[in-house]
Design a protein around this motif. Structure first.
Motif, PDB file in Angstrom:
ATOM      1  N   THR A  25     -20.320 -13.470  22.052  1.00 53.84           N
ATOM      2  CA  THR A  25     -20.232 -12.840  22.826  1.00 53.84           C
ATOM      3  C   THR A  25     -19.370 -11.635  22.113  1.00 53.84           C
ATOM      4  OG1 THR A  25     -20.435 -14.300  24.914  1.00 53.84           O
ATOM      5  CG2 THR A  25     -18.552 -12.226  24.977  1.00 53.84           C
ATOM      6  N   MET A  28     -20.346  -9.182  20.157  1.00 55.20           N
ATOM      7  CA  MET A  28     -21.732  -8.150  20.693  1.00 55.20           C
ATOM      8  C   MET A  28     -21.538  -6.253  20.660  1.00 55.20           C
ATOM      9  SD  MET A  28     -24.292  -9.557  22.272  1.00 55.20           S
ATOM     10  CE  MET A  28     -24.074 -10.170  20.319  1.00 55.20           C
ATOM     11  N   HIS A  29     -20.394  -5.874  20.333  1.00 52.42           N
ATOM     12  CA  HIS A  29     -19.702  -5.049  19.988  1.00 52.42           C
ATOM     13  C   HIS A  29     -20.403  -4.479  18.987  1.00 52.42           C
ATOM     14  CE1 HIS A  29     -17.649  -3.429  23.435  1.00 52.42           C
ATOM     15  NE2 HIS A  29     -17.484  -4.155  24.053  1.00 52.42           N
ATOM     16  N   ALA A  32     -24.105  -4.421  19.096  1.00 58.03           N
ATOM     17  CA  ALA A  32     -24.609  -3.114  19.722  1.00 58.03           C
ATOM     18  C   ALA A  32     -24.302  -1.672  18.579  1.00 58.03           C
ATOM     19  CB  ALA A  32     -23.323  -2.546  21.298  1.00 58.03           C
ATOM     20  N   ASP A  35     -28.039  -0.366  16.006  1.00 57.18           N
ATOM     21  CA  ASP A  35     -28.512   0.047  16.747  1.00 57.18           C
ATOM     22  C   ASP A  35     -28.535   1.818  17.255  1.00 57.18           C
ATOM     23  OD1 ASP A  35     -31.095  -0.898  17.842  1.00 57.18           O
ATOM     24  OD2 ASP A  35     -29.510  -2.426  18.827  1.00 57.18           O
ATOM     25  N   HIS A 104      -5.675 -12.158  24.347  1.00 54.79           N
ATOM     26  CA  HIS A 104      -6.157 -13.426  24.771  1.00 54.79           C
ATOM     27  C   HIS A 104      -6.070 -14.366  24.185  1.00 54.79           C
ATOM     28  CE1 HIS A 104      -8.743 -15.452  28.436  1.00 54.79           C
ATOM     29  NE2 HIS A 104      -9.749 -15.509  27.275  1.00 54.79           N
ATOM     30  N   TRP A 164     -13.704  -3.260  20.323  1.00 52.31           N
ATOM     31  CA  TRP A 164     -14.325  -2.977  21.212  1.00 52.31           C
ATOM     32  C   TRP A 164     -13.031  -1.068  21.444  1.00 52.31           C
ATOM     33  CZ3 TRP A 164     -13.670  -7.423  24.037  1.00 52.31           C
ATOM     34  CH2 TRP A 164     -12.516  -7.588  24.792  1.00 52.31           C
TER      35      TRP A 164
ATOM     36  N   ALA B 279     -12.240 -12.576  26.777  1.00 51.21           N
ATOM     37  CA  ALA B 279     -12.078 -11.715  27.175  1.00 51.21           C
ATOM     38  C   ALA B 279     -13.106 -10.377  27.090  1.00 51.21           C
ATOM     39  CB  ALA B 279     -11.029 -11.071  26.532  1.00 51.21           C
ATOM     40  N   TYR B 280     -12.636  -9.739  28.417  1.00 54.21           N
ATOM     41  CA  TYR B 280     -13.804  -8.256  29.002  1.00 54.21           C
ATOM     42  C   TYR B 280     -12.890  -7.405  28.676  1.00 54.21           C
ATOM     43  CZ  TYR B 280     -16.973 -12.176  28.971  1.00 54.21           C
ATOM     44  OH  TYR B 280     -17.294 -13.462  29.551  1.00 54.21           O
ATOM     45  N   PRO B 281     -13.599  -6.070  28.327  1.00 51.69           N
ATOM     46  CA  PRO B 281     -12.588  -4.631  28.552  1.00 51.69           C
ATOM     47  C   PRO B 281     -11.820  -4.453  29.681  1.00 51.69           C
ATOM     48  CG  PRO B 281     -14.169  -4.340  27.163  1.00 51.69           C
ATOM     49  CD  PRO B 281     -14.499  -4.968  27.424  1.00 51.69           C
ATOM     50  N   LEU B 444     -25.913 -14.359  25.884  1.00 50.98           N
ATOM     51  CA  LEU B 444     -25.793 -13.629  26.102  1.00 50.98           C
ATOM     52  C   LEU B 444     -26.004 -12.116  26.679  1.00 50.98           C
ATOM     53  CD1 LEU B 444     -25.862 -14.268  21.705  1.00 50.98           C
ATOM     54  CD2 LEU B 444     -23.584 -14.308  23.345  1.00 50.98           C
ATOM     55  N   GLU B 447     -23.386 -11.001  28.301  1.00 49.17           N
ATOM     56  CA  GLU B 447     -22.545 -10.802  27.497  1.00 49.17           C
ATOM     57  C   GLU B 447     -22.852  -9.404  26.550  1.00 49.17           C
ATOM     58  OE1 GLU B 447     -20.241 -12.417  29.061  1.00 49.17           O
ATOM     59  OE2 GLU B 447     -19.835 -14.479  27.717  1.00 49.17           O
ATOM     60  N   LEU B 448     -23.751  -9.189  26.395  1.00 52.89           N
ATOM     61  CA  LEU B 448     -23.942  -7.339  25.479  1.00 52.89           C
ATOM     62  C   LEU B 448     -23.389  -6.429  27.002  1.00 52.89           C
ATOM     63  CD1 LEU B 448     -24.709  -6.566  23.076  1.00 52.89           C
ATOM     64  CD2 LEU B 448     -26.713  -6.438  23.980  1.00 52.89           C
ATOM     65  N   VAL B 451     -19.584  -7.519  27.532  1.00 53.03           N
ATOM     66  CA  VAL B 451     -18.249  -6.560  27.160  1.00 53.03           C
ATOM     67  C   VAL B 451     -18.149  -5.223  27.037  1.00 53.03           C
ATOM     68  CG1 VAL B 451     -17.995  -8.835  25.894  1.00 53.03           C
ATOM     69  CG2 VAL B 451     -19.604  -6.863  24.908  1.00 53.03           C
ATOM     70  N   GLY B 452     -19.369  -4.674  27.777  1.00 54.83           N
ATOM     71  CA  GLY B 452     -19.421  -2.875  27.188  1.00 54.83           C
ATOM     72  C   GLY B 452     -20.344  -2.173  26.678  1.00 54.83           C
ATOM     73  N   ALA B 453     -21.336  -3.043  26.251  1.00 50.00           N
ATOM     74  CA  ALA B 453     -22.435  -2.662  25.409  1.00 50.00           C
ATOM     75  C   ALA B 453     -23.495  -2.299  25.702  1.00 50.00           C
ATOM     76  CB  ALA B 453     -22.453  -3.246  23.996  1.00 50.00           C
ATOM     77  N   PRO B 456     -28.311  -1.814  25.354  1.00 50.26           N
ATOM     78  CA  PRO B 456     -28.885  -2.422  23.567  1.00 50.26           C
ATOM     79  C   PRO B 456     -30.248  -1.429  23.052  1.00 50.26           C
ATOM     80  CG  PRO B 456     -28.768  -4.013  25.029  1.00 50.26           C
ATOM     81  CD  PRO B 456     -28.816  -2.576  25.968  1.00 50.26           C
TER      82      PRO B 456
END
Lengths: 513, 513
Positions: A25, A28-29, A32, A35, A104, A164, B279-281, B444, B447-448, B451-453, B456
């Protein structure tokens, strides 16, 4: 552009175009961003020890670092053993390790750990990016650090929010410092040693084991009758027909002591002073004679080829190098032994192959029976941490897709990172995996005796025994999409090896021996 | 008696009778001592992540630590990920890690590394024995340390000469400190919270998740209308028919926020304050409402059962506990989905099973469809480092040979430590491995997005995709001597699960879903 994309662009600008990855997780940025930015090949490994071992194999053959992408402290932990081996091989690697977002970290979530603490023992350079705008510069410095010295492991830790959040853009490439030249004094000392008339050993390691510096070393040794040797374990040796024939220091302490007994002077060029791999009760740690003088001409990070060139000039090295003639072993017949299997490889291997050796007990046979085969590169386990062979071969084949890579793999060590076979299948890599299946940690049976633990009983022997049940490597490979077969005779082995060398893609051959 | 033998005797005297091992040369004296000293069962793992995960599963079920035997820094490195999980589970483990002989350390031999540095991030207690005569006492203190607090990871590093030199004999057992009792003040504060009339949550974790303390907790909650919950991830929960039914905090942040939105007071008994896993944005790390009062009744290391007993007395908890009725799901028919597979397990599982859950995306189905099954123990991934399921099941089955252990295993995470299957075969353990083969790191994919991605591309999706080639778990299991079959329909799955539950030994069922 976020921090992750600024890092991907920086890595590419810094010359890194391959990333071995097992992301989660927090990464993931970065994934991403791959690509959005062309130019980075991303290779998935199903376990992090595959990722780090493949990055090592890649860099040994590509002569530039790969990146790895790893998931927090535990993911990095899984990569440590092969990072240890990479470090002992002076392989440049840039690890990108995700971590929890900075805000976090205080909550001690389940995956929280001391990522820097995990990194430090097997990294030469460790940094955690402070914010998204620092990531690009940190990445450029990580690549620079990996290419410093003789080659280093650099670990950059990326809290998720630094990936991110907004960044300013990529950072320019930072060149590593040039390799230092050795001093004239050191050259004179080495020359004097060679001219001393005493039995002298020229011991070369690291980058001096490529074709051209080895020719220089051979000419130098020949001019004054010195012996030329390499350490027991080496990242990469250029060898085979038309290359310099090279003796290595033996692994068993008693054998190394006998091998080096007559030496009175040793000149070290990118190699450390030889020492015993393990200590044993009543045996020495140093394998050079106590009265042997040690001359440190060049450290591994020095410009080794320059040192050898200048030394050759200084002594007027007019002798030609001793080059190996093409001399393949005959195709064997009779019993299928480890030695016979090694002879089959030597007899059939194609020009310009890459041989990856983690055959442990069969290693002596493999080295000997390929000595006169067509020119090839020989990659070894350098740090003693078993489980590198299959990943190393995988990474080497990613770096050199047009060449045939042959993994000479013992079964016990192969089991540590067998997931590498899946990556070979996914990437359709030209790897022939030859599994020497003696169904034991056989080297430990010798070591049990060597450390003085005589007359072991059932419990001890069970710990060294890989039978009950027997491993079936044909099924294991098939389970990961790699074509495989068992060789039950020398004739069948010859057929299978020949087939594998002719057809593209990975293949696995189990050799019960 | 040498140091190694003094340690083996000390471990046995300290109550440790099981050692999960992957030894090398430096540990040969320890291995040899096992044959001279009766009373230590030694279980071989073909990779160190199997060893540490099995030691975790063993201790969770045996309620006492196992030892591990590991080979220097890299061997310990391979064990780190599952030691991380063990530590987050408060599992007592005593790691014995060999190192180079003290006099050999200066030579920087290939396997040299900072073993203490590798140990520290995932150990609560680290020591290197100074000499052979110190080993026994160090061993007794390591066991004591592992049993201190709520349960700890203790790592004792044994330079080879401290194993082979003469020692004085074993050291006596050192008892760990008693678990602290909570204060009367803390009890009164908790009682006041429960009586406040505000929506209150009784959150229990750790050792409070066994049958009896859970009944006390349920009675307490029922008396004042509080909710009773457990954290998302737990080392071991006693559940099923006749046990307290237990809600857990949801993993997705949005779901947890909704689940806890009404809570105004939380009383913590051996559980931490709930936080988001990642954590997530733009999402919070804390999942309790901002105005929720947090009352720390008991920390994980406290005597939780005593705390619950006294709290029940204090509030006059007269209500009966809410116990789960026997309510197995019906045997499903139709499409073979992850939910159907979970229902098959719930419908057929025997009394007193051990369920090990690393099914990731299928975990919700598995938890729900086994809630009303016969009483069982439920073991989870506690530290978020995937690759624990198969080893954990292996260790649990070593601890409880008479019970049926069921590994509910996702395919991606299962690949990290698949070597555990070999140990199941060698030890003929009663483990049913059910592989939920969705052929992706499916979590994932979510999760991708989380996290805002967004959107993809091919490269990113390839990193989450375990197809090309498909893993064949039937072959993988067969390669390690474990009988296996693929369920291509619900009917076939019912047949296979039934067969496995009836016959002794390990079995693996691949469920494409």
């Amino acid at each position: 552009m976020n921090g992750a994309e600024s890092l991907v662009r920086t890595l590419i600008a810094s010359g890194i175009d391959t990333c071995f990855a097992n992301p989660g997780t927090s990464e993931m940025h970065f994934v991403a961003a791959l690509d959005r930015v062309p130019g980075m090949r991303c290779v998935l490994g199903l376990f992090e020890g595959v990722v780090s071992g493949a990055a090592d194999g890649y860099a040994r053959m590509a002569d530039k670092p790969a990146a790895t992408l790893l998931h927090l402290g535990p993911g990095l932990g899984n990569a440590l053993a092969n990072l240890h081996n990479a470090r002992k091989a002076s392989t440049p690697i840039v690890n990108i390790v995700g971590d929890h977002a900075t805000h976090h970290a205080v909550y001690d979530a389940p995956l929280s750990s001391d990522v820097e603490g995990v990194a430090r023992p097997m990294s030469d350079w460790v940094r955690t990016s402070k914010d998204a705008r620092a990531v690009a510069r940190d990445g450029a410095e990580a690549v620079q650090a990996s290419l410093s010295g003789a080659g280093r492991v650099a670990t950059l830790i990326l809290p998720a929010d630094t990936a991110w959040n907004d960044a300013d853009g990529p950072a320019p490439r930072l060149l590593p410092p040039a390799r230092p030249k050795v001093s004239d004094e050191a050259l004179k000392e080495a020359a004097a040693a060679l001219r001393s008339g005493e039995p002298t050993l020229l011991m070369v390691g690291g980058r001096a084991l490529r074709a051209r510096p080895l020719e220089l070393a051979s000419r130098i040794a020949q001019t004054h009758g010195a012996r030329l040797m390499a350490p027991t374990s080496n990242a990469r040796i250029a060898r085979g027909a038309g290359r310099v024939a090279l003796e290595r220091v033996f692994y068993p302490v008693a054998d190394a002591l006998a091998q080096l007994a007559e030496v009175r002077r040793v000149v070290l060029v990118g190699a450390p002073e030889p020492v015993a791999f393990f200590a044993y009760p009543g045996k020495p740690s140093l394998v050079l004679p106590p009265d042997c003088a040690v001359h440190h001409l060049a450290a591994p990070e020095d410009d080794l080829e320059d040192a050898l060139e200048r030394l050759a000039d200084l002594i007027g090295a007019g002798a030609p190098p001793v080059l190996q003639a093409l001399a393949r072993p005959d195709l064997p017949s009779g019993a299928l032994t480890a030695e016979a299997a090694a002879a089959v490889v030597g007899a059939l291997m194609p020009e310009d192959a890459i041989l990856v050796d983690e055959s442990i007990n069969a290693a002596g046979f493999c080295y000997r029976h390929t000595a006169g085969a067509p020119a090839h590169d020989w990659l070894q386990l350098t740090g003693g941490s078993i489980g590198i062979g299959l990943p190393l071969a995988t990474g080497a084949a990613v770096a050199c897709p047009e060449r045939r890579t042959v993994a000479l793999q013992a079964d016990g060590s192969g089991m540590y990172t067998l997931q590498a076979l899946w990556t070979q299948a996914r990437e359709n890599l030209n790897v022939t995996n030859i599994i020497f299946a003696n169904r034991a940690y056989q080297s430990l049976e010798t070591e049990l005796f060597n450390v003085g633990a005589l007359n072991p009983g059932r419990t001890a022997l069970d710990m060294l025994d890989l039978r009950r049940p027997d491993l079936d490597w044909v099924k294991l490979a098939g389970g990961m999409g790699v074509e495989a077969a068992r060789a039950d005779s020398v004739e069948r082995l010859i057929e299978l090896v020949g087939t594998s060398f002719r057809q593209p893609g990975p293949f696995l051959i189990e050799v019960p021996c």
